[in-house]
Design an enzyme around this catalytic site. Structure first.
Site, PDB file in Angstrom:
ATOM      1  N   GLU A  93       0.846  -1.194   0.000  1.00 61.73           N
ATOM      2  CA  GLU A  93       0.000   0.000   0.000  1.00 61.73           C
ATOM      3  C   GLU A  93       0.880   1.242   0.000  1.00 61.73           C
ATOM      4  OE1 GLU A  93      -2.556   1.441  -0.827  1.00 61.73           O
ATOM      5  OE2 GLU A  93      -4.110   1.071   0.673  1.00 61.73           O
ATOM      6  N   ASP A  94       0.378   2.314  -0.610  1.00 57.73           N
ATOM      7  CA  ASP A  94       1.141   3.561  -0.610  1.00 57.73           C
ATOM      8  C   ASP A  94       1.004   4.299   0.713  1.00 57.73           C
ATOM      9  OD1 ASP A  94      -1.549   4.123  -1.086  1.00 57.73           O
ATOM     10  OD2 ASP A  94      -1.171   5.592  -2.657  1.00 57.73           O
ATOM     11  N   ASP A  97      -4.173   5.499   6.333  1.00 59.33           N
ATOM     12  CA  ASP A  97      -4.606   6.568   7.239  1.00 59.33           C
ATOM     13  C   ASP A  97      -5.663   6.045   8.198  1.00 59.33           C
ATOM     14  OD1 ASP A  97      -6.697   6.615   5.292  1.00 59.33           O
ATOM     15  OD2 ASP A  97      -5.824   8.354   4.340  1.00 59.33           O
ATOM     16  N   PHE A 146      -2.584  16.061   4.081  1.00 62.53           N
ATOM     17  CA  PHE A 146      -2.926  15.482   2.793  1.00 62.53           C
ATOM     18  C   PHE A 146      -1.686  15.551   1.918  1.00 62.53           C
ATOM     19  CE2 PHE A 146      -4.637  15.104  -1.459  1.00 62.53           C
ATOM     20  CZ  PHE A 146      -5.526  14.054  -1.292  1.00 62.53           C
ATOM     21  N   ARG A 159       0.487  12.403  -9.252  1.00 61.87           N
ATOM     22  CA  ARG A 159       1.051  11.066  -9.017  1.00 61.87           C
ATOM     23  C   ARG A 159       2.504  10.968  -9.492  1.00 61.87           C
ATOM     24  NH1 ARG A 159      -2.979   7.412  -7.627  1.00 61.87           N
ATOM     25  NH2 ARG A 159      -5.027   7.797  -8.522  1.00 61.87           N
TER      26      ARG A 159
END
Length: 191
Positions: A93-94, A97, A146, A159
């Site tokens: 996973e990047d 949260d 964020f 991205r």
């Protein structure tokens, strides 16, 4: 935007994580499950640094209806192509949260009877966690900001950045303004 993690910091951390994962999976052929779309950059760099046989599959889930906050409802958008029963599986996973998406995914994949299931994430926002979940391999723990870049996006933008940056209100406002102008000009607006 403000750079949080440089390209060099990310490269060094991915190399370090690859060494640890190689050691832990020695003698096994794990299936690395990339979570689309954000993990593609991290997964690509990670697998090039692994020194072990492995396979790759992808899954896509969403808990973001739009914007920057989770909707709280997880939807499966694309399932795995192959059976993972009896396999050693590493979810890649990047960012983690709230933990809602990963908790859902973990439960879903465990129901398929893998031999083992581990989780690797480049970024961990522990402070934003709503559902506690154990993560085996963590690159960086970050604050509740964020972030964009290195696979992470805002409205499908940013991205491609080779670093991770904190998105600021001016950045979002500029995009929102572009979309508003495009829609007034009769162009399609983003979904």
């Amino acid at each position: 935007m403000r750079v949080l993690l440089s390209q060099r910091q990310i490269e060094d951390k991915v190399s370090e994580m690859a060494r640890t994962i190689t050691r832990d999976f020695l003698g096994k052929t794990p299936v690395l499950v990339g979570i689309l779309k954000g993990s593609v950059f991290f997964l690509s760099d990670l697998i090039r640094r692994l020194d072990l046989d492995h396979e790759v599959d992808f899954i896509s889930i969403s808990s973001y209806a739009s914007g920057v906050t989770s909707s709280g409802t997880v939807r499966m958008l694309k399932d795995l192509d192959h059976d993972i029963s009896g396999r050693d599986v590493l979810i890649v996973e990047d960012i983690i949260d709230s933990g809602l998406s990963l908790s859902y995914l973990r439960k879903n994949l465990l129901s398929r009877n893998p031999r083992s299931l581990s989780i690797a994430t480049l970024l961990d926002k522990r402070v934003a966690r709503e559902r506690e979940i154990y993560v085996d391999y963590v690159g960086f723990e970050i604050e509740n900001e964020f972030v964009i870049g290195y696979g992470l996006d805002y409205a499908e933008r940013y991205r491609e950045l080779p670093y991770v940056a904190i998105m600021e209100e001016d950045d979002a406002a500029a995009i929102t303004g572009e979309f508003s102008t495009a829609s007034r000009a009769g162009k399609a607006t983003p979904a």
